[in-house]
Design a protein around this motif. Structure first.
Motif, mmCIF file in Angstrom:
data_model
loop_
_atom_site.group_PDB
_atom_site.id
_atom_site.type_symbol
_atom_site.label_atom_id
_atom_site.label_comp_id
_atom_site.label_asym_id
_atom_site.label_seq_id
_atom_site.Cartn_x
_atom_site.Cartn_y
_atom_site.Cartn_z
ATOM 1 N N SER A 6 -10.427 -4.989 -4.972
ATOM 2 C CA SER A 6 -9.021 -4.918 -4.589
ATOM 3 C C SER A 6 -8.297 -6.156 -5.098
ATOM 4 C CB SER A 6 -8.900 -4.845 -3.061
ATOM 5 O OG SER A 6 -9.329 -6.059 -2.474
ATOM 6 N N SER A 75 -1.318 -9.410 1.645
ATOM 7 C CA SER A 75 -0.820 -8.373 2.557
ATOM 8 C C SER A 75 -1.792 -7.196 2.582
ATOM 9 C CB SER A 75 0.564 -7.896 2.110
ATOM 10 O OG SER A 75 0.448 -7.115 0.934
ATOM 11 N N SER A 76 -1.571 -6.299 3.528
ATOM 12 C CA SER A 76 -2.441 -5.123 3.640
ATOM 13 C C SER A 76 -2.384 -4.268 2.373
ATOM 14 C CB SER A 76 -2.072 -4.298 4.864
ATOM 15 O OG SER A 76 -0.725 -3.873 4.788
ATOM 16 N N ASP A 78 -2.457 -5.301 -0.558
ATOM 17 C CA ASP A 78 -3.369 -5.889 -1.540
ATOM 18 C C ASP A 78 -4.800 -5.375 -1.391
ATOM 19 O OD1 ASP A 78 -1.370 -7.524 -2.695
ATOM 20 O OD2 ASP A 78 -1.671 -9.037 -1.138
ATOM 21 N N PHE A 79 -5.082 -4.695 -0.297
ATOM 22 C CA PHE A 79 -6.425 -4.182 -0.059
ATOM 23 C C PHE A 79 -6.621 -2.775 -0.593
ATOM 24 C CE2 PHE A 79 -6.215 -7.708 2.791
ATOM 25 C CZ PHE A 79 -7.497 -8.201 2.800
#
Length: 91
Positions: A6, A75-76, A78-79
């Motif tokens: 990721s 941030s979320s 980025d996952f």
């Protein structure tokens, strides 16, 4: 754990590598200081693997840094991993 790295794993890993290098340490030295296998250090720094919170804390302590310095502005979103991965089969 996804095989496709990721953006978060890549960003956190690059920050760890940058901090390690700024301290003049090799990956093997960081491995000894943190008690984490050097092959795992390489995987984290390259973004191939996402480290756990405990691992992040151990690396942070070894580098005399705060865990937050490695995850700042992550941030979320980025996952998220790419939807296409040839190694995965459709259900």
């Amino acid at each position: 754990m996804p095989r496709t790295p990721s953006a978060a794993a890549a960003l956190i890993g690059s920050r760890i590598a940058e901090e390690r290098k700024s301290k003049g340490l090799t990956q093997d030295q960081l491995a000894v200081l943190s008690g984490i296998d050097s092959s795992n250090i390489r995987s984290y720094e390259s973004g191939r693997s996402m480290l756990s919170i405990l691992t992040l804390i151990r690396i942070s302590e070894a580098l005399h840094a705060t865990p937050g310095s490695f995850i700042d502005e992550v941030s979320s979103a980025d996952f998220a991993t790419p939807l296409t991965d040839a190694r995965r089969r459709a259900s």
